[in-house]
Every structure is written in C-alpha cells, then in structure tokens.
Design an enzyme around this catalytic site. Structure first.
Site, PDB file in Angstrom:
ATOM      1  N   CYS A 123       0.739  -1.470  -0.073  1.00 19.25           N
ATOM      2  CA  CYS A 123       0.104  -0.093   0.067  1.00 19.25           C
ATOM      3  C   CYS A 123       0.798   1.273   0.007  1.00 19.25           C
ATOM      4  O   CYS A 123       0.269   2.437  -0.482  1.00 19.25           O
ATOM      5  CB  CYS A 123      -0.897   0.087   1.117  1.00 19.25           C
ATOM      6  SG  CYS A 123      -0.367  -0.454   2.750  1.00 19.25           S
ATOM      7  N   LYS A 196      -5.975  -9.659  10.662  1.00 19.24           N
ATOM      8  CA  LYS A 196      -6.004  -8.236  10.306  1.00 19.24           C
ATOM      9  C   LYS A 196      -7.420  -7.891  10.101  1.00 19.24           C
ATOM     10  O   LYS A 196      -7.943  -8.323   9.000  1.00 19.24           O
ATOM     11  CB  LYS A 196      -4.814  -7.913   9.635  1.00 19.24           C
ATOM     12  CG  LYS A 196      -4.950  -6.223   9.245  1.00 19.24           C
ATOM     13  CD  LYS A 196      -3.829  -5.831   8.307  1.00 19.24           C
ATOM     14  CE  LYS A 196      -4.061  -4.377   8.269  1.00 19.24           C
ATOM     15  NZ  LYS A 196      -2.838  -4.052   7.214  1.00 19.24           N
ATOM     16  N   LYS A 249      -4.681  -8.175  15.041  1.00 13.71           N
ATOM     17  CA  LYS A 249      -4.681  -6.838  14.907  1.00 13.71           C
ATOM     18  C   LYS A 249      -5.855  -6.139  14.408  1.00 13.71           C
ATOM     19  O   LYS A 249      -6.497  -6.852  13.680  1.00 13.71           O
ATOM     20  CB  LYS A 249      -3.701  -6.501  13.675  1.00 13.71           C
ATOM     21  CG  LYS A 249      -3.474  -5.192  13.347  1.00 13.71           C
ATOM     22  CD  LYS A 249      -2.532  -5.195  11.989  1.00 13.71           C
ATOM     23  CE  LYS A 249      -2.227  -3.676  11.589  1.00 13.71           C
ATOM     24  NZ  LYS A 249      -1.518  -3.590  10.414  1.00 13.71           N
TER      25      LYS A 249
END
Ligand code: PBG
Length: 326
Positions: A123, A196, A249
């Site tokens: 990203c 995540k 996460k």
C-alpha cells in the site's frame, strides 16, 4: 471457602505483596517498536495524528535504533515510504529500495543486537494505495502474492530477520515461505498479520505511512470485525502455510481473539496495538482526561494478560521508560 475465611484483600496489602502474586508481567522485552523511514527526506517529520511519532530520513535511523536497543526493546518493525509509487509497487522489491537500505544499514551497525522485522505490503508503494496489485477494478490475489514474495526475498537479501506480511492476501504466507526457501533464506522467519481486521483504528497510520487507498476501502481483503470464527480460520490457515508467529490486529478491541488464539494454538502470538489505539490515548492524555503512564501500562498489561507473547506498539519507547522508572 467463603468469607470471612477467604479474604482476597490479604494479598493486596503492600506493593511487594502485590508483586509477589502478580500473574502477568510486562517488560520492554515484550515490545516490537515500529520505525518509519522515508526516502529522500532531509529531516524528521512529526506525524500529526500520532504525537511523538516521526518519519525518519535514512541518516537518522541508526540513532533511533540505538535508543530502542538502550531501552531494552529487542525488535523493530520497519515501514518504508518510497519517493516513487507505481501500479506494480516496484519500489517495494527494489534491492536498493528504502526498506532494503535501512535493513542493511541497521544490520551492519548493530549485528544481532536487534531483531529486524519489516512490513511486507504494497500500500505504501502502489499508486492506488491498495495492499495488492489491481487488475480492472479488483485486487488480484494471486498476482499480489507473487509480488509479496519478491518483496520478502529482497528484504531477506538485505539481512532482515523476520518478514511481516500485512496485505491480507490468501496464500501470502505459503508464497513467501516458498520464495524464501527457494532462494536459500530458510532461516528468515515470518510473522504474518494473520487476523488483520478492517478497522477504523488504522486511520492515523495512513497519515504516517502515506498509504490511504485512493478509491474504495480494504473490505475485500481484511477480516470483518464482526467475525471471530473467521479470524480463527485465518490464524489456522497461516499456521498450515508455515507461519512462525501469528498476529491479531488491532489489539485492544480484539482481546477476545487474542485469548481465543492462545486457547486454541501453541504458536507464538503477537498483538498489534495500532495507530488509533495510540492516538486516542495520546490525545486524551494531552487533554488531561487520563494519566498517560497509567493508562498505557494498563492497556499493555491487558494485551499480555489476554495471551499475547509480544506487542507491536507505538508505546514501545515510552512504556519502556515507564517500566524502567517503576
Ligand atoms: C498496511 C498496514 C496498515 C497498518 C499496518 N500495515 C494499514 C492498513 O491496513 O490500512 C496499520 C497499522 C496501524 O494502524 O498502526 N499494510
């Protein structure tokens, strides 16, 4: 044995007594400290949404690592911000990329005195700000994992200890393990961002790493926060693919998933206490609504108590100082 024979307050009478019966410990050794390094930067830049966190030029990185080592923190997590972004995310697997340079510089200076972990994702490196390669209007899973594997190999060549894929592509751990092994890096470990979740707690990070998606969101790859069993399937998949450390996460809103992972699996667990968790605490402490020291330690203890073996946290340095003082 009910009251009055049982009085639980007897073991809370003094600080030493409370230490003696403490059931969870917290030490700087539990922390992984994130480090942001930006290409072509002349001086450190403060991240506005994350008080006390900075993006560093390569020339400041070794100073920062020295401080982290001196605080007794055993590991860092490197995030790179490149000057050049393109559709293929090519700066991410460039042997001369910013992350690769940082890794080799740190390794040369500090040898084995720090565990170097590095984020493996796209990203920050793609023009779209997405964690994978775009074909048409979808994120192409299988093309993306090939690229993630190339990133991992280039980081391994630079001397990384642990690669940490955070893209949430299916099969990313298997692809990376195979590429590392095929290139002779059988001892490089993988700490995957296994579960995540698609979270609003990441917003300040996107400021820090300049990686907000240019269109859409990350819902087609990150786990919905409503789905606990799906998270456990992600963890199980990663273990099947050969991961060394799994991650849950974010951390604070996900303590149930940390303890469920601890209950089900024997593998080391990391918890990522993400940027939003940090920013909320810093903002509230600056307003005087909470005591920063006390709330930081309480949060980190609770993540340990839930079952995490290690915590990736922006509090690493400040908490290490608090622990040294106490
Ligand atoms: C992207 C990545 C993100 C974080 C770590 N790696 C952001 C995202 O998925 O949007 C978030 C970390 C944080 O908020 O502290 N690969």
């Amino acid at each position: 044995m009910p009251f009055p024979n049982r009085r639980l307050r007897r073991l809370r009478t003094s600080e030493k007594m409370r230490q003696l019966v403490r059931q969870t410990t917290l030490s700087p050794e539990d922390f992984v400290c994130p480090v942001f390094v930006q290409e072509d930067l002349e001086a450190r830049i403060n991240v506005e949404s994350m008080s006390d966190i900075q993006r560093l030029p390569l020339s400041d990185v070794n100073d920062e690592i020295k401080k982290i080592i001196d605080l007794g923190i055993p590991a860092i997590m490197l995030f790179g911000i490149p000057s050049h972004k393109d559709d293929a995310g090519s700066s991410a697997f460039d042997d001369d990329g910013i992350v690769q340079k940082a890794i080799s510089q740190i390794r040369t200076e500090f040898g084995d005195n720090i565990v170097i972990m590095a984020d493996v994702c796209l990203c920050q490196f793609t023009s779209t700000g997405h964690c994978g390669i775009i074909q048409g209007d979808i994120i192409d899973n299988d093309a993306s994992i090939e690229t993630l594997a190339k990133i991992a190999v280039s980081q391994a060549k630079a001397g990384v200890d642990t690669v940490s894929p955070s893209a949430m592509m299916d099969g990313q751990v298997a692809a990376i393990r195979k590429a590392l092994d095929d290139n002779g890096f059988t001892t490089v470990s993988i700490m995957s961002h296994s579960a995540k979740h698609c979270s609003s707690f990441y917003s300040p990070f996107r400021d820090a790493a300049l990686c907000a998606p240019k269109f859409g969101d990350r819902k087609t790859y990150q786990v919905p926060y409503s789905n606990a069993r799906e998270s456990m399937m992600e963890v199980e998949e990663d273990i099947g693919e050969g991961v060394d450390i799994v991650m849950i996460k974010p951390a604070l809103s996900y303590l149930d998933l940390i303890s469920e992972t601890r209950r089900r699996f024997d593998i080391p667990i990391s918890a990522y206490s993400v940027s939003g968790e940090y920013a909320l605490v810093k903002a509230a402490s600056q307003l005087g609504y909470v005591n920063e020291r006390d709330i930081t330690l309480e949060i980190l203890y609770s993540i340990k108590r839930a079952g995490a073996d290690m915590i990736v946290t922006y509090f690493a340095k400040s908490a290490a100082k608090f622990l040294q003082e106490s």
